[in-house]
Scaffold this motif. Structure first.
Motif, PDB file in Angstrom:
ATOM      1  N   PHE A   1      35.459  48.152  41.670  1.00 35.96           N
ATOM      2  CA  PHE A   1      36.511  48.780  40.869  1.00 35.96           C
ATOM      3  C   PHE A   1      37.905  48.221  41.149  1.00 35.96           C
ATOM      4  N   ASP A   2      37.971  47.037  41.737  1.00 37.04           N
ATOM      5  CA  ASP A   2      39.283  46.455  42.058  1.00 37.04           C
ATOM      6  C   ASP A   2      40.123  46.229  40.812  1.00 37.04           C
ATOM      7  N   ALA A   3      39.528  45.652  39.772  1.00 36.24           N
ATOM      8  CA  ALA A   3      40.291  45.381  38.546  1.00 36.24           C
ATOM      9  C   ALA A   3      40.705  46.681  37.865  1.00 36.24           C
ATOM     10  N   GLU A   4      39.800  47.665  37.883  1.00 36.69           N
ATOM     11  CA  GLU A   4      40.075  48.944  37.219  1.00 36.69           C
ATOM     12  C   GLU A   4      41.309  49.640  37.790  1.00 36.69           C
ATOM     13  N   LYS A   5      41.484  49.548  39.087  1.00 37.63           N
ATOM     14  CA  LYS A   5      42.592  50.250  39.723  1.00 37.63           C
ATOM     15  C   LYS A   5      43.948  49.810  39.168  1.00 37.63           C
ATOM     16  N   GLU A   6      44.038  48.577  38.726  1.00 38.52           N
ATOM     17  CA  GLU A   6      45.278  48.068  38.141  1.00 38.52           C
ATOM     18  C   GLU A   6      45.303  48.247  36.625  1.00 38.52           C
ATOM     19  N   LEU A   7      44.208  47.892  35.964  1.00 39.08           N
ATOM     20  CA  LEU A   7      44.204  47.865  34.499  1.00 39.08           C
ATOM     21  C   LEU A   7      44.306  49.252  33.876  1.00 39.08           C
ATOM     22  N   PHE A   8      43.766  50.259  34.533  1.00 38.51           N
ATOM     23  CA  PHE A   8      43.824  51.605  33.960  1.00 38.51           C
ATOM     24  C   PHE A   8      45.192  52.268  34.135  1.00 38.51           C
ATOM     25  N   LYS A   9      46.131  51.572  34.756  1.00 36.15           N
ATOM     26  CA  LYS A   9      47.506  52.074  34.797  1.00 36.15           C
ATOM     27  C   LYS A   9      48.121  52.019  33.403  1.00 36.15           C
ATOM     28  N   ASP A  10      47.553  51.163  32.543  1.00 34.69           N
ATOM     29  CA  ASP A  10      47.980  51.074  31.153  1.00 34.69           C
ATOM     30  C   ASP A  10      47.226  52.133  30.351  1.00 34.69           C
ATOM     31  N   PRO A  11      47.897  53.132  29.818  1.00 34.48           N
ATOM     32  CA  PRO A  11      47.207  54.235  29.142  1.00 34.48           C
ATOM     33  C   PRO A  11      46.453  53.832  27.881  1.00 34.48           C
ATOM     34  N   LYS A  12      46.773  52.679  27.293  1.00 34.40           N
ATOM     35  CA  LYS A  12      46.071  52.267  26.075  1.00 34.40           C
ATOM     36  C   LYS A  12      44.677  51.720  26.379  1.00 34.40           C
ATOM     37  N   VAL A  13      44.415  51.351  27.623  1.00 37.69           N
ATOM     38  CA  VAL A  13      43.114  50.792  28.002  1.00 37.69           C
ATOM     39  C   VAL A  13      42.112  51.925  28.190  1.00 37.69           C
ATOM     40  N   ASP A  14      41.082  51.929  27.352  1.00 38.61           N
ATOM     41  CA  ASP A  14      40.029  52.943  27.446  1.00 38.61           C
ATOM     42  C   ASP A  14      38.899  52.524  28.372  1.00 38.61           C
ATOM     43  N   GLY A  15      38.639  51.218  28.442  1.00 39.57           N
ATOM     44  CA  GLY A  15      37.521  50.753  29.231  1.00 39.57           C
ATOM     45  C   GLY A  15      37.740  49.347  29.760  1.00 39.57           C
ATOM     46  N   VAL A  16      37.105  49.055  30.891  1.00 36.51           N
ATOM     47  CA  VAL A  16      37.203  47.744  31.539  1.00 36.51           C
ATOM     48  C   VAL A  16      35.795  47.258  31.837  1.00 36.51           C
TER      49      VAL A  16
ATOM     50  N   THR B   1      39.863  38.838  27.305  1.00 38.80           N
ATOM     51  CA  THR B   1      40.183  39.359  25.977  1.00 38.80           C
ATOM     52  C   THR B   1      40.293  40.869  26.029  1.00 38.80           C
ATOM     53  N   GLU B   2      40.763  41.445  24.938  1.00 40.07           N
ATOM     54  CA  GLU B   2      40.919  42.894  24.902  1.00 40.07           C
ATOM     55  C   GLU B   2      41.012  43.384  23.463  1.00 40.07           C
ATOM     56  N   GLY B   3      40.858  44.687  23.299  1.00 36.15           N
ATOM     57  CA  GLY B   3      41.025  45.317  22.001  1.00 36.15           C
ATOM     58  C   GLY B   3      40.028  44.861  20.958  1.00 36.15           C
ATOM     59  N   GLU B   4      40.490  44.637  19.757  1.00 39.31           N
ATOM     60  CA  GLU B   4      39.638  44.285  18.621  1.00 39.31           C
ATOM     61  C   GLU B   4      38.847  43.004  18.855  1.00 39.31           C
TER      62      GLU B   4
ATOM     63  N   CYS C   1      36.892  52.051  20.897  1.00 43.36           N
ATOM     64  CA  CYS C   1      37.768  52.150  22.066  1.00 43.36           C
ATOM     65  C   CYS C   1      38.445  50.810  22.375  1.00 43.36           C
ATOM     66  N   TYR C   2      39.518  50.896  23.132  1.00 42.98           N
ATOM     67  CA  TYR C   2      40.263  49.692  23.527  1.00 42.98           C
ATOM     68  C   TYR C   2      39.712  49.208  24.870  1.00 42.98           C
ATOM     69  N   LEU C   3      38.895  48.153  24.816  1.00 42.71           N
ATOM     70  CA  LEU C   3      38.290  47.593  26.020  1.00 42.71           C
ATOM     71  C   LEU C   3      39.051  46.347  26.464  1.00 42.71           C
ATOM     72  N   LYS C   4      38.964  46.060  27.739  1.00 36.75           N
ATOM     73  CA  LYS C   4      39.660  44.900  28.300  1.00 36.75           C
ATOM     74  C   LYS C   4      38.829  44.267  29.405  1.00 36.75           C
ATOM     75  N   THR C   5      38.856  42.943  29.466  1.00 36.78           N
ATOM     76  CA  THR C   5      38.153  42.244  30.542  1.00 36.78           C
ATOM     77  C   THR C   5      38.854  42.508  31.870  1.00 36.78           C
ATOM     78  N   GLY C   6      38.036  42.662  32.906  1.00 36.44           N
ATOM     79  CA  GLY C   6      38.541  42.800  34.260  1.00 36.44           C
ATOM     80  C   GLY C   6      38.280  41.518  35.033  1.00 36.44           C
ATOM     81  N   ASN C   7      37.435  41.604  36.035  1.00 35.01           N
ATOM     82  CA  ASN C   7      37.059  40.434  36.830  1.00 35.01           C
ATOM     83  C   ASN C   7      35.863  39.753  36.166  1.00 35.01           C
TER      84      ASN C   7
END
Length: 313
Positions: free
Chosen positions: A102-117, A150-153, A210-216
């Motif tokens: 969950f290393d990437a999640e701890k940073e990326l979920f600080k952005d409220p628009k990100v629903d999933g990683v 990548t992220e989103g759409e 949902c708004y997904l985003k790549t992590g690691n």
């Protein structure tokens, strides 16, 4: 603030592996609880699950109301209903997390628009027979990941091969973390009627809503165990059984695409996938007549990657 993640593990015939899976999640501070859903295992998995709940306060055990076998999709749905964390993550009972899960999640979920990683996962061969079966059907896969951040759409488009660049393989459910509120807001659940590929369908629907985003995506955050009983290695690609299961997946997605009025380009891609597998199941003269009729309506179907595999048999 520390994340509160509910890890959902469907358990079926996994007495050899479940303890390692649970222990791998317990090592992570972000894991608020582990939700085991036992699905009428024929082995001693249920007993082991009870022992794990007695040993660890963060481990919770549930069964279906009738204590019957309902499949991984229904079991994950029950896990979602019982989860109380702010985030949901999944883990197959024969797989395990790595310390960086969950290393990437701890940073990326600080952005409220990100629903999933989602991240990359590795492959571990647990038996020699499982290794041989897996490698006879698939390329050597040391890392299951996507080709670029990548992220989103663009995630949704990438999963349907609608991007200008090759997105790569679909990401694995073990690598996904999603806000529980996003699942509830969009009423997203697994299709309990799909005994296989319900994870693929879930991921595509999730990427649309949902708004997904790549992590690691360059190193593994979890390991997938390959052994003698993996269902993924038991079915010959493009066999009638394989085609039937793919047909059910894409038919379900086609029904969903129509009812949700998704964009035309994506809806057409899903339809062509569905129709190519539908045609693959037909036989004799009716098969070729149907192909001709479909090609006249949708010439693009002759360009699908399944055309020669199915139509020339």
């Amino acid at each position: 603030m520390k994340m509160k993640i509910s890890v959902i593990i469907p358990v079926y015939n996994a007495e050899k592996y479940i303890s390692k899976a649970v222990e791998s999640a317990l090592q992570l501070d972000e894991v608020y609880e582990i939700v085991l859903v036992e699905d009428q295992s024929p082995d001693h998995a249920l007993q082991l699950c009870h022992e794990l709940t007695q040993k660890h306060s963060r481990v919770k055990l549930f069964q279906h109301p009738d204590q019957g076998n309902h499949g991984a999709g229904a079991s994950r749905n029950l896990g979602i209903e019982k989860a109380t964390g702010d985030f949901i993550a999944f883990l197959d009972a024969d797989d395990y997390y790595l310390p960086n899960r969950f290393d990437a999640e701890k940073e990326l979920f600080k952005d409220p628009k990100v629903d999933g990683v989602f991240n990359a996962i590795g492959t571990e061969y647990l038996t020699e027979k499982g290794k041989e079966e897996f490698q006879s059907k698939f390329k050597e896969i040391s890392l299951s990941t996507v080709n670029y951040p990548t992220e989103g759409e663009e995630v949704f488009k990438g999963l349907l091969s609608l991007t200008t660049k090759t997105f790569g393989t679909s990401f694995h459910l073990n690598s996904l973390t999603i806000r529980r509120a996003a699942l509830e807001a969009h009423h997203i659940r697994f299709n309990k009627d799909l005994r296989v590929h319900q994870d693929s369908e879930f991921i595509i629907k999730l990427a649309y809503h949902c708004y997904l985003k790549t992590g690691n995506i360059t190193e593994a955050v979890a390991m997938r165990g390959i052994h003698d009983d993996n269902r993924i290695t038991k079915i010959v690609k493009y066999s009638p059984q394989y085609n039937q299961r793919q047909f059910l997946l894409w038919k379900s997605l086609n029904d969903w695409a129509i009812s949700n009025h998704i964009p035309t380009e994506a809806r057409k891609r899903i339809y062509l996938q569905y129709k190519s597998f539908d045609l693959s199941l037909k036989k004799g003269l009716i098969k070729y007549c149907t192909i001709l009729g479909e090609a006249l309506k949708n010439p693009e179907i002759l360009k699908t990657k399944y055309r020669f595999t199915y139509y020339n048999r």
